[in-house]
Motif scaffolding. Structure first.
Motif, short mmCIF file in Angstrom:
data_model
loop_
_atom_site.label_atom_id
_atom_site.label_comp_id
_atom_site.label_asym_id
_atom_site.label_seq_id
_atom_site.Cartn_x
_atom_site.Cartn_y
_atom_site.Cartn_z
N ARG A 152 -41.93 10.24 19.99
CA ARG A 152 -42.63 9.83 18.75
C ARG A 152 -44.00 9.66 18.63
NH1 ARG A 152 -38.30 5.25 17.75
NH2 ARG A 152 -38.57 5.15 19.70
N GLU A 153 -44.55 9.45 17.69
CA GLU A 153 -46.01 9.38 17.53
C GLU A 153 -46.19 7.94 17.06
OE1 GLU A 153 -48.21 11.37 18.40
OE2 GLU A 153 -47.03 13.06 18.48
N LEU A 154 -47.46 7.51 17.00
CA LEU A 154 -47.84 6.28 16.65
C LEU A 154 -47.28 5.67 15.17
CD1 LEU A 154 -49.21 4.12 18.35
CD2 LEU A 154 -51.13 4.52 17.17
N PRO A 155 -47.36 6.36 14.14
CA PRO A 155 -47.06 6.13 13.13
C PRO A 155 -45.40 5.65 13.13
CG PRO A 155 -48.38 7.77 12.76
CD PRO A 155 -47.74 7.88 14.09
N ASP A 156 -44.55 6.33 13.87
CA ASP A 156 -43.25 6.33 13.88
C ASP A 156 -42.83 4.78 14.35
OD1 ASP A 156 -43.25 8.83 13.39
OD2 ASP A 156 -42.87 9.40 15.64
N PHE A 157 -43.73 4.35 15.15
CA PHE A 157 -43.60 2.81 15.53
C PHE A 157 -44.15 1.88 14.31
CE2 PHE A 157 -43.08 5.28 19.47
CZ PHE A 157 -41.98 4.38 20.20
#
Lengths: 338, 389
Positions: free
Chosen positions: A321-326
């Motif tokens: 996953r990427e940062l914005p997913d978190f």
């Protein structure tokens, strides 16, 4: 406005970095750690393209780095510095400011071509075979360099510092940190654009199921070739910057150990996560520096941390996953066209 | 509550990392840029042990006297992981953050060349105990070394072999990917052929660093029937090569260079290496005076005979200390003191080290003698002859 937030932030960051370096507010030690951090970011993100997104296993990244480092070093020294082998400078040293980015890019192109040479025979096979072929490629590159006496052989090649100094003399700015910053951002941007493009979506498709991708009209052979060339080309760019920061290259710096280090960064960050690779490269570099006071114990602590991570989070820091997913709220602050 | 606990722990950690050890005016700080992990950890360890012994000596005697004032020594050991980029950051850290007056190391040329650049750019004295690549000190007024250069060891081997074995022909086997081995082999060949005519080096064979089987090269060499074999290789490969040469029926002399000089050579090679010769920095057996005293004390303290890195680090550190003493007095201003130390170092005309007495030429390279040692039947390295430039 939202669309330009990231660009603005990056431009401001670059300006601040350049100012701090110019006024020597951050010392050279911190600056050198930052520059090696940038290089590690390029290396880990570019390897992630092949090992993470495409699901292949390449472990000869340092070989391509060596190609980029040597090609750009020889070119730079030939054009702008006096050398015992290559004679006097071919161009006026003050031109180095304009030509330097070109030299770095040519180093990258040379590495991409080397990547193509490896890719053509190796993508007829899959999995473990690619690993073996890339290790072999790494050894071949090093052996070739060792056997060419004009570029110093095993002794190494130097003279790049005078090119960097010539740039500083023409316009007094901290050129190396600036270029490392720009190329780091550029390569992360290129990989992001590539992965999210319609054409580039073929890469994760190959990872999921190669046959299905082929049926869905992805030209898998071409796709693999392009991804591999991009990955090795960016490794070449990293190598070129590495050579100019050190001012000295030596085949011993690009052995399989270096490749392994990059692999660690990729798997630490998470396969198929660009922000994961960036984060892990930054973390890894910082960790190695911060744990210096531990001396030899450092090499007990760092692998132990890795084992802990793999035990409790086997997919790496970010997984795929990427940062914005978190942090979904991050999305409010920027937007890309895709 | 929990959050604030986490916060305060983080803060405390940040502070303890940022905290700088209290500076005392009467301390001289010297940095060691050495490989304590990586390919050659033994080299870093020997350097550190040797330096520790010297520090205890001087601090035990109340410190180093500079310009009528006593200073305590503080040695800062930093691990450069045997990597070039790490040697550069380590050098910058020592120079900038630890504010050392001078830097000892790095040892291998792969790291000493880029670190020398950093030291020279930042105007700090650096002295490499072990690096033999000419580029380390070339055109760098701030960089010195304690070991002699490879070009010198080649002729030493040629002269010694001509005298001792009455050799007219030779064969060479070297490690292609090791710049030290390759450079030495080439210099030896040029010098030998210069003396005994073209073709007197009957075989010139190479191998890779990780090779285990040398029978192809050795067969060529033995069939060429040279008077002796020159083997400028690392001790671990020497053991393998000597064993295989013996199996292939070689019974003539073999001669090596300073990379043979490890305490592990005899363990790996056993009886087969006995009776062979190599050129090196100093001889442990048959040593006299200060050298013997150093060897005895080191052996008593650490339970092993000091290798050449330990001896060279001892000398390199003492050279720096002498340079500091020659500087006259320390002002406490870093850049001024560093410059005074450099001038002090380059004004040393003669230095009596345990690896022989030496002086520095204009490049910062020492002019000193090499010794040729024989491996005795007890497995000790015995002094045979001293060869001076």
């Amino acid at each position: 406005m939202k669309r330009y937030n990231v660009q603005i932030i990056l431009a401001v960051a670059l300006a601040i970095l350049a100012y701090l370096a110019q006024e020597e507010i951050i010392g050279k030690y911190a600056l050198s750690v930052l520059m090696f951090m940038g290089i590690n970011v390029i290396l880990s993100t570019s390897l992630n393209l092949v090992n993470g997104y495409m699901g292949e296993f390449s472990c000869g990244h340092a070989g391509f780095m060596a190609v980029g480092a040597y090609v750009s070093s020889v070119l730079g020294v030939m054009l702008f510095a006096k050398d015992k082998v290559f004679g006097p400078a071919l161009l006026d040293p003050s031109l180095s400011i304009w030509v330097f980015p070109l030299i770095v890019i040519i180093g990258g192109i040379a590495a991409a071509l080397a990547g193509l040479l490896v890719a053509i025979p190796s993508f007829k096979t899959r999995g473990d075979y690619l690993a073996i072929i890339t290790i072999a490629a790494n050894y071949i590159v090093i052996s070739v360099v060792e056997n060419i006496d004009t570029i110093g052989g095993a002794r190494g090649f130097m003279g790049m510092k005078s090119v960097v100094k010539a740039m500083g003399k023409t316009i007094d700015m901290p050129w190396m940190p600036i270029w490392v910053f720009i190329f780091t951002i550029l390569s992360v941007w290129i990989i992001r654009r590539f992965i999210s493009s319609t054409f580039g979506k073929g890469v994760p498709a190959i990872n999921q199921d190669e046959i299905a991708a082929e049926i869905m009209s992805v030209n898998t052979n071409k796709m693999k070739m392009v991804a591999f060339m991009l990955s090795s080309g960016l490794a070449g760019v990293a190598g070129a910057l590495f050579a100019y920061i050190l001012g000295y290259v030596n085949p011993g710096s690009f052995t399989i150990l270096k490749s392994t280090e990059v692999l660690v960064m990729v798997y630490l960050g998470g396969m198929g996560s660009l922000s994961g690779s960036v984060l892990s490269a930054i973390l890894f570099t910082l960790l190695l520096e911060a744990l210096r006071p531990l001396q030899i114990i450092k090499w007990v602590v760092v692998p132990f941390l890795l084992i802990l991570l793999m035990q409790f989070r086997p997919e790496g820091i970010m997984g795929n996953r990427e940062l914005p997913d978190f942090f979904p709220r991050l999305k409010r602050f920027y937007a890309f066209k895709d | 509550m929990k959050r604030s606990l986490v916060k305060s722990t983080l803060l405390a950690a940040a502070f303890s990392m940022a905290a700088v050890p209290a500076l005392s005016a009467d301390v001289i700080k010297i940095g060691f840029n050495i490989p304590m992990t990586g390919d050659i950890p033994k080299v870093g360890e020997s350097s550190k042990l040797s330096a520790e012994m010297l520090k205890e000596d001087i601090n035990g005697a109340g410190g180093l006297e500079v310009g009528g004032k006593k200073y305590m020594l503080e040695f800062i050991y930093e691990d450069n992981e045997a990597k070039a980029e790490s040697a550069v950051t380590t050098a910058l850290k020592l120079i900038e953050k630890d504010e050392v007056l001078a830097m000892i190391g790095p040892n291998s040329s792969k790291q000493a060349v880029p670190a020398g650049q950093v030291a020279d750019d930042n105007e700090t004295v650096m002295i490499s105990p072990w690096s033999t690549n000419p580029d380390t000190t070339l055109d760098r007024p701030w960089v010195f070394r304690a070991a002699f250069l490879d070009p010198f060891q080649g002729p030493v081997a040629v002269d010694f072999a001509a005298k001792r074995f009455s050799a007219k022909t030779a064969a060479v086997l070297y490690d292609l990917s090791n710049d030290y081995s390759k450079g030495l082999a080439e210099i030896f060949k040029a010098d030998f052929e210069g003396k005994f005519g073209e073709g007197s080096v009957k075989a010139f064979e190479s191998h890779g660093t990780k090779d285990q089987d040398f029978s192809a090269q050795l067969t060529t060499i033995i069939n060429a029937k040279p008077d002796f074999i020159f083997l400028p290789d690392n001790y671990n490969q020497v053991a393998l090569i000597v064993k295989q040469a013996n199996q292939l029926g070689w019974s003539g002399p073999i001669m090596g260079a300073d990379a043979w000089g490890s305490s592990e050579l005899m363990e790996l090679c056993g009886d087969l290496c006995k009776g062979y010769y190599f050129s090196t920095h100093y001889a442990a057996k048959g040593a006299k005076g200060a050298t013997k005293e150093f060897i005895d004390r080191y052996t008593a303290k650490y339970g092993e005979v000091p290798d050449d890195v330990a001896a060279l680090t001892w000398d390199a550190t003492r050279i720096v200390l002498k340079g500091i003493q020659q500087a006259g007095e320390l002002t406490g201003k870093l850049s001024k003191d560093r410059e005074a130390i450099r001038d002090g170092l380059s004004s040393i005309t003669k230095f009596d080290g345990i690896t022989g007495s030496m002086s520095f030429d204009e490049q910062g390279d020492p002019v000193k003698c090499a010794v040729v040692v024989k491996i005795t039947d007890e497995g000790e390295f015995e002094f045979t002859e001293s060869v001076c430039p």
